[in-house]
Motif scaffolding. Structure first.
Motif, mmCIF file in Angstrom:
data_model
loop_
_atom_site.group_PDB
_atom_site.id
_atom_site.type_symbol
_atom_site.label_atom_id
_atom_site.label_comp_id
_atom_site.label_asym_id
_atom_site.label_seq_id
_atom_site.Cartn_x
_atom_site.Cartn_y
_atom_site.Cartn_z
ATOM 1 N N GLY A 73 0.820 -1.205 0.000
ATOM 2 C CA GLY A 73 0.000 0.000 0.000
ATOM 3 C C GLY A 73 0.857 1.260 0.000
ATOM 4 N N GLU A 74 0.346 2.323 0.629
ATOM 5 C CA GLU A 74 1.044 3.601 0.613
ATOM 6 C C GLU A 74 1.607 3.975 1.981
ATOM 7 N N ARG A 75 1.656 3.018 2.870
ATOM 8 C CA ARG A 75 2.101 3.291 4.231
ATOM 9 C C ARG A 75 3.482 3.943 4.279
ATOM 10 N N HIS A 76 4.398 3.516 3.424
ATOM 11 C CA HIS A 76 5.774 4.000 3.478
ATOM 12 C C HIS A 76 6.071 5.095 2.456
ATOM 13 N N PHE A 77 5.029 5.586 1.761
ATOM 14 C CA PHE A 77 5.244 6.702 0.844
ATOM 15 C C PHE A 77 5.678 7.940 1.623
ATOM 16 N N SER A 78 6.606 8.698 1.058
ATOM 17 C CA SER A 78 6.902 10.018 1.611
ATOM 18 C C SER A 78 5.747 10.948 1.234
ATOM 19 N N GLU A 79 5.758 12.143 1.770
ATOM 20 C CA GLU A 79 4.675 13.087 1.450
ATOM 21 C C GLU A 79 4.622 13.357 -0.051
ATOM 22 N N THR A 80 5.781 13.605 -0.662
ATOM 23 C CA THR A 80 5.815 13.877 -2.098
ATOM 24 C C THR A 80 5.489 12.616 -2.891
ATOM 25 N N GLY A 81 5.969 11.464 -2.429
ATOM 26 C CA GLY A 81 5.658 10.211 -3.089
ATOM 27 C C GLY A 81 4.169 9.921 -3.089
ATOM 28 N N ARG A 82 3.515 10.239 -1.979
ATOM 29 C CA ARG A 82 2.064 10.027 -1.876
ATOM 30 C C ARG A 82 1.309 10.951 -2.841
ATOM 31 N N LEU A 83 1.732 12.202 -2.900
ATOM 32 C CA LEU A 83 1.094 13.148 -3.816
ATOM 33 C C LEU A 83 1.255 12.691 -5.262
ATOM 34 N N LEU A 84 2.441 12.212 -5.604
ATOM 35 C CA LEU A 84 2.680 11.738 -6.970
ATOM 36 C C LEU A 84 1.822 10.518 -7.273
ATOM 37 N N ALA A 85 1.797 9.554 -6.357
ATOM 38 C CA ALA A 85 1.010 8.338 -6.580
ATOM 39 C C ALA A 85 -0.473 8.660 -6.743
ATOM 40 N N HIS A 86 -0.977 9.582 -5.930
ATOM 41 C CA HIS A 86 -2.386 9.966 -6.041
ATOM 42 C C HIS A 86 -2.646 10.685 -7.361
ATOM 43 N N PHE A 87 -1.693 11.502 -7.786
ATOM 44 C CA PHE A 87 -1.837 12.153 -9.092
ATOM 45 C C PHE A 87 -1.902 11.119 -10.207
ATOM 46 N N LEU A 88 -1.071 10.079 -10.114
ATOM 47 C CA LEU A 88 -1.053 9.047 -11.148
ATOM 48 C C LEU A 88 -2.329 8.207 -11.158
ATOM 49 N N ASN A 89 -3.121 8.324 -10.122
ATOM 50 C CA ASN A 89 -4.428 7.659 -10.081
ATOM 51 C C ASN A 89 -5.576 8.628 -10.384
ATOM 52 N N SER A 90 -5.244 9.837 -10.835
ATOM 53 C CA SER A 90 -6.254 10.882 -11.013
ATOM 54 C C SER A 90 -6.826 10.899 -12.433
ATOM 55 N N ARG A 143 -6.785 -6.528 -15.007
ATOM 56 C CA ARG A 143 -5.584 -5.700 -15.067
ATOM 57 C C ARG A 143 -5.237 -5.430 -16.531
ATOM 58 N N ARG A 144 -5.044 -4.149 -16.886
ATOM 59 C CA ARG A 144 -4.854 -3.780 -18.282
ATOM 60 C C ARG A 144 -3.560 -3.041 -18.583
ATOM 61 N N ILE A 145 -3.101 -2.200 -17.655
ATOM 62 C CA ILE A 145 -1.928 -1.367 -17.936
ATOM 63 C C ILE A 145 -1.005 -1.318 -16.728
ATOM 64 N N ASN A 146 0.292 -1.357 -16.990
ATOM 65 C CA ASN A 146 1.324 -1.079 -15.981
ATOM 66 C C ASN A 146 1.995 0.240 -16.326
ATOM 67 N N LEU A 147 2.251 1.057 -15.314
ATOM 68 C CA LEU A 147 3.038 2.278 -15.479
ATOM 69 C C LEU A 147 4.143 2.237 -14.439
ATOM 70 N N LEU A 148 5.388 2.240 -14.893
ATOM 71 C CA LEU A 148 6.552 2.133 -14.015
ATOM 72 C C LEU A 148 7.349 3.427 -14.071
ATOM 73 N N ILE A 184 9.854 6.623 -17.690
ATOM 74 C CA ILE A 184 8.691 5.792 -17.401
ATOM 75 C C ILE A 184 8.515 4.755 -18.503
ATOM 76 N N ALA A 185 8.005 3.605 -18.111
ATOM 77 C CA ALA A 185 7.642 2.551 -19.058
ATOM 78 C C ALA A 185 6.162 2.239 -18.838
ATOM 79 N N ILE A 186 5.419 2.227 -19.921
ATOM 80 C CA ILE A 186 3.983 1.919 -19.876
ATOM 81 C C ILE A 186 3.730 0.781 -20.860
ATOM 82 N N PHE A 187 2.968 -0.222 -20.435
ATOM 83 C CA PHE A 187 2.668 -1.315 -21.363
ATOM 84 C C PHE A 187 1.353 -1.988 -21.012
#
Length: 273
Positions: A73-90, A143-148, A184-187
């Motif tokens: 999950g996101e327990r160990h995300f830093s503050e900026t990491g959490r903001l980025l991850a949430h943006f990537l789910n937006s 599951r359809r897409i991975n974004l790394l 980034i790699a997306i597939f």
């Protein structure tokens, strides 16, 4: 906070512009993009990335097929990491991915980051070539897409850690991607989108391969991609490499998924909650 590189003024249009490159890629639809993010923002994410080996509630894989660390999950995300991850789910990113991939079904994010989030591979670590699990374990969506997102500054070719994309027959890697910072790699993920980091990492002992993984889902998928059986990660041998992978042990979950209809599984999960 600006997440995207200022040169990308319209994320949805950027997806449209890159669509043909994505769908025509070999051996399956994919794309690699450099300098996608605001460099200052992503530097904060990289600098704040924790040593997962020193944290609790981290999934450790240490077997023949995979040697890696995965935050839950996101327990160990830093503050900026959490903001980025949430943006990537937006919504803006989902629209970008919809245009990029051409997937017709509505894309949905995974706020639980099942199997995703922070990933770290230490020296000697690897992830053999595989196809990903095809159903979300909680929602049963497809599951359809991975974004790394790669977070490795000053990463040298000699360190290894290439992300490799293999053909259906496992005869060769069509693409090898060095996991450098702000790449980034997306597939598209299917039962035959074989990929991995199959050779042991050879970076210095004080370095590791760090990434942020996001997965995206739909409710249903094209008939050509349908597999009636939900499955875990499918590891496959590279042609000519003896003993490349080992058969994964059968789990209780595998047995249940084989014999219990999805609607009953969902009902049981609701009762447990």
């Amino acid at each position: 906070m600006d997440f995207i590189n200022q040169s990308i003024t319209d994320l949805k249009q950027f997806g449209k512009d890159k669509h043909q490159e994505y769908i025509s890629a070999s051996p399956f639809p994919s794309i690699v993009i450099d300098n996608f993010f605001n460099e200052e923002m992503l530097s904060k994410v990289a600098n704040e990335f924790p040593d997962l080996s020193k944290l609790a509630d981290v999934k450790t894989y240490d077997n023949h097929n995979e040697k890696k660390l995965e935050a839950k999950g996101e327990r160990h995300f830093s503050e900026t990491g959490r903001l980025l991850a949430h943006f990537l789910n937006s919504q803006p990113v989902l629209q970008f991915l919809q245009e990029l991939t051409g997937i017709k079904e509505t894309l949905l994010p995974d706020p639980y980051f099942v199997g995703g989030g922070y990933h770290e591979i230490k020296p000697g670590g690897l992830l053999k070539v595989h196809a990903d699990f095809n159903k979300h374990e909680m929602t049963f969506l497809d599951r359809r897409i991975n974004l790394l997102v790669y977070l490795n500054k000053d990463w040298e070719e000699s360190y290894g850690g290439n992300f490799e994309l293999w053909d259906k027959d496992m005869t060769r890697a069509y693409k090898k991607v060095l996991p450098i910072f702000n790449r980034i790699a997306i597939f598209s993920t299917t039962d035959f989108s074989f990929h991995g980091h199959p050779d042991a990492l050879s970076c210095p002992p004080d370095r590791s391969r760090k990434s942020l993984a996001l997965y995206y889902y739909t409710n249903g998928r094209p008939k050509s991609e349908l597999n009636p059986k939900a499955h875990a990660t499918l590891f496959v041998d590279r042609a000519g490499v003896k003993g490349d992978t080992e058969k994964e042990p059968l789990t209780f979950r595998d047995v249940v998924v084989d014999f219990v209809p999805p609607i009953l599984l969902r009902t049981v999960k609701k009762m447990i909650r």
